[in-house]
Write an enzyme that holds these catalytic residues in place. Structure first.
Site, short mmCIF file in Angstrom:
data_model
loop_
_atom_site.label_atom_id
_atom_site.label_comp_id
_atom_site.label_asym_id
_atom_site.label_seq_id
_atom_site.Cartn_x
_atom_site.Cartn_y
_atom_site.Cartn_z
N PRO A 254 -15.81 -50.16 -5.89
CA PRO A 254 -15.01 -51.28 -6.31
C PRO A 254 -14.84 -52.17 -5.22
O PRO A 254 -14.57 -51.82 -4.13
CB PRO A 254 -13.64 -50.89 -7.03
CG PRO A 254 -13.50 -49.52 -6.31
CD PRO A 254 -14.51 -48.94 -5.92
N GLY B 289 -13.37 -55.12 -2.92
CA GLY B 289 -12.10 -55.39 -2.36
C GLY B 289 -10.87 -54.84 -2.98
O GLY B 289 -9.76 -55.37 -2.84
N GLY C 134 -9.66 -52.00 -1.19
CA GLY C 134 -9.22 -50.98 -0.39
C GLY C 134 -10.01 -49.81 -0.06
O GLY C 134 -9.60 -49.08 0.64
N GLY D 103 -13.22 -49.46 1.13
CA GLY D 103 -14.22 -49.62 2.35
C GLY D 103 -15.65 -50.46 1.93
O GLY D 103 -16.49 -50.11 2.62
N SER D 104 -15.58 -51.26 0.77
CA SER D 104 -16.92 -51.52 0.50
C SER D 104 -17.54 -52.47 1.48
O SER D 104 -18.85 -52.37 1.64
CB SER D 104 -16.65 -52.49 -1.03
OG SER D 104 -15.81 -53.69 -0.87
N SER D 105 -16.85 -53.21 2.04
CA SER D 105 -17.33 -54.26 3.15
C SER D 105 -17.86 -53.20 4.28
O SER D 105 -18.97 -53.71 4.86
CB SER D 105 -16.38 -55.19 3.56
OG SER D 105 -15.25 -54.84 4.18
N ALA D 106 -17.04 -52.15 4.81
CA ALA D 106 -17.49 -51.54 5.78
C ALA D 106 -18.82 -50.80 5.30
O ALA D 106 -19.75 -50.82 6.07
CB ALA D 106 -16.53 -50.58 6.46
N ASP E 292 -12.36 -48.20 9.17
CA ASP E 292 -13.18 -48.06 7.97
C ASP E 292 -14.70 -48.00 8.70
O ASP E 292 -15.33 -46.96 7.88
CB ASP E 292 -13.27 -49.56 7.22
CG ASP E 292 -11.92 -49.77 6.45
OD1 ASP E 292 -11.05 -49.13 6.86
OD2 ASP E 292 -12.07 -50.59 5.68
O1 PMV Z 1 -8.19 -52.95 2.92
P1 PMV Z 1 -9.20 -52.43 3.79
O2 PMV Z 1 -10.15 -51.48 3.19
O3 PMV Z 1 -9.87 -53.50 4.42
O4 PMV Z 1 -8.27 -51.85 4.78
C1 PMV Z 1 -7.80 -52.35 5.82
C2 PMV Z 1 -7.13 -51.45 6.87
C3 PMV Z 1 -5.86 -52.37 7.70
O5 PMV Z 1 -5.41 -51.29 8.44
C4 PMV Z 1 -4.93 -52.86 6.83
C5 PMV Z 1 -6.83 -53.43 8.62
C6 PMV Z 1 -7.69 -52.57 9.89
O6 PMV Z 1 -8.47 -53.54 10.31
O7 PMV Z 1 -7.57 -51.29 9.91
#
Ligand code: PMV
Length: 309
Positions: free
Chosen positions: A82, A84, A86, A88-91, A133
Site C-alpha cells: 500500500p 504511503g 508506512g 516502505g513503498s517508496s524505499a 527503510d
Molecule cells: O513512514 P515511513 O515508512 O516513511 O517511515 C519513516 C520512518 C521515520 O523514522 C519516521 C523517518 C526515517 O527517516 O527513518
C-alpha cells in the site's frame, strides 16, 4: 541482440521498533515483509514514460529523470505494497528502480551500492531519510539499524513472525511528521531514547517475538506522546488488543498508515476476519525468519541471497 526488458524488485518493510527515534541516532528494528515492488524497464526511443500512460507526480518524475537521465524506456511499476502507509513503498520502489537500471546498464551492484543509490532517490521522496527503510529494502531480513556511520546494521535472526496489519485508510506525510517531532525536541529526547532501548531489548528477545507485546505497547504509547499517532491509529491498536493481540503499535511515520499487531495465540485469521467484519482494512503479513532471500546487508554486515526480479 540487446535485451529490451530489465527488471528489479525489492521488499517492503515494517518498522518494528524505534521509528522517529532512529532519525536522532537511536537504534530501530525493521524487517522486510513478504510483499514486494517490481519495476520493469522496457527500452523504447523517446523520453521516459509510465506504462499504462499515467503521469508521474513531481517527485516520481524527478526520481525517474535521475535514474534514467537519457530516457529511452517505459517504466512499469507493480507493487503489492500500500502506498504511503508506512510499509516502505517508496524505499522498495527506489531499490527496485536502482536494480532495474543497473541491469539495463549491465552493472553488477553490491548491496552497499544499491543502498547508497537508492537512498539518494528516497531523499527526493522524503527529504532526509534515516536509511532504515532502504537498508531493509536493499538487504532483506530483519535488522537493528543505527544511523551512526560507525555502527553497521546488525542482522537480527527473528523467529518467523506472523503479524496482522490494520490499515487506517489514510496516509501520513513523513516529511511533515519528522519536522513536527524535531520541533518538539529537546523536551521529548528521553522518550526517543527510550524507544531506542526498546528496539535493543526486542533484538535480544528475537527468538521469542511473541513476548514482545509489552514492548510494542510501550513503543506505541511513546509514539502518542511524541505526537505522531492519531485517534484512528489508537483505536486500531485498542481493537487489536481487545481481540487477543499481545501487543500492537503504529508502524512508520504515523499520522495515518498502518498498525502492526502481534498475532493472537490462535493465529492471524480470526483477528483479520473480525476486523474485516467491522469494516477495517486488514491483512496478515509474515516477517519470515529466512524466507525472504536477501542481499548482503549494506555497509558490510552479512546476509544471504538476492531478491532481484
Ligand atoms: O513512514 P515511513 O515508512 O516513511 O517511515 C519513516 C520512518 C521515520 O523514522 C519516521 C523517518 C526515517 O527517516 O527513518
Amino acid at each position: 541482440m540487446t535485451k529490451a526488458e530489465h527488471r528489479g524488485s525489492a521488499w517492503g518493510k515494517l518498522i518494528l521498533f524505534g521509528e522517529h527515534a532512529v532519525v536522532y541516532g537511536h537504534p530501530a528494528m525493521a524487517a522486510a515483509v513478504d510483499l514486494r515492488t517490481v519495476v520493469c524497464l522496457r527500452s523504447r526511443p523517446g523520453p521516459v514514460s509510465l506504462a499504462g500512460g499515467g503521469e508521474p507526480d513531481s517527485a516520481l518524475s524527478e526520481v525517474l529523470h535521475r535514474i534514467l537521465p537519457r530516457g529511452g524506456a517505459t517504466v512499469e511499476i507493480r507493487s503489492q505494497l500500500p502506498v504511503g502507509r508506512g510499509m516502505g513503498s517508496s524505499a522498495a520502489l527506489s531499490v527496485a528502480l536502482v536494480r532495474a537500471a543497473a541491469a539495463r546498464e549491465g552493472e553488477a551492484l553490491d548491496a552497499h551500492e544499491v543502498y547508497a543509490r537508492s537512498l539518494a532517490l528516497e531523499a527526493v521522496f522524503h527529504g532526509n531519510p534515516s536509511g532504515v527503510d532502504n537498508t531493509v529494502a536493499a538487504g532483506g531480513g530483519a535488522v537493528l539499524f543505527s544511523r551512526s556511520r560507525s555502527v553497521e546494521p546488525q542482522r537480527v535472526a527473528l523467529t518467523p513472525l506472523p503479524l496482522v496489519i490494520l490499515d487506517s485508510g489514510s496516509s501520513g506525510n513523513t516529511r511533515a511528521l519528522v519536522e513536527g517531532v524535531r520541533a518538539r525536541r529537546p523536551a521529548i529526547d528521553p522518550l526517543l531514547a527510550r524507544m531506542g532501548t526498546l528496539a535493543e531489548q526486542a533484538a535480544k528477545r528475537a527468538d521469542r517475538p511473541s513476548d514482545w507485546g509489552p514492548l510494542l505497547d510501550e513503543n506505541h504509547r511513546l509514539l502518542i506522546q511524541i505526537g505522531v499517532s492519531t485517534e484512528r491509529l489508537d483505536a486500531l491498536v485498542a481493537f487489536a488488543r481487545r481481540h487477543g493481540s499481545p501487543g500492537a503499535k503504529l508502524s512508520g511515520a504515523g499520522g495515518g498508515g498502518v498498525v502492526m499487531a502481534l498475532a493472537p495465540p490462535e493465529g492471524t485469521g480470526p483477528l483479520v476476519q473480525r476486523a474485516r467484519r467491522e469494516g477495517i482494512l486488514a491483512s496478515s503479513v509474515r516477517v519470515p525468519a529466512h524466507g525472504i532471500p536477501s542481499h548482503a546487508l549494506p555497509r558490510g554486515a552479512s546476509g544471504t541471497g538476492a531478491p532481484s526480479g
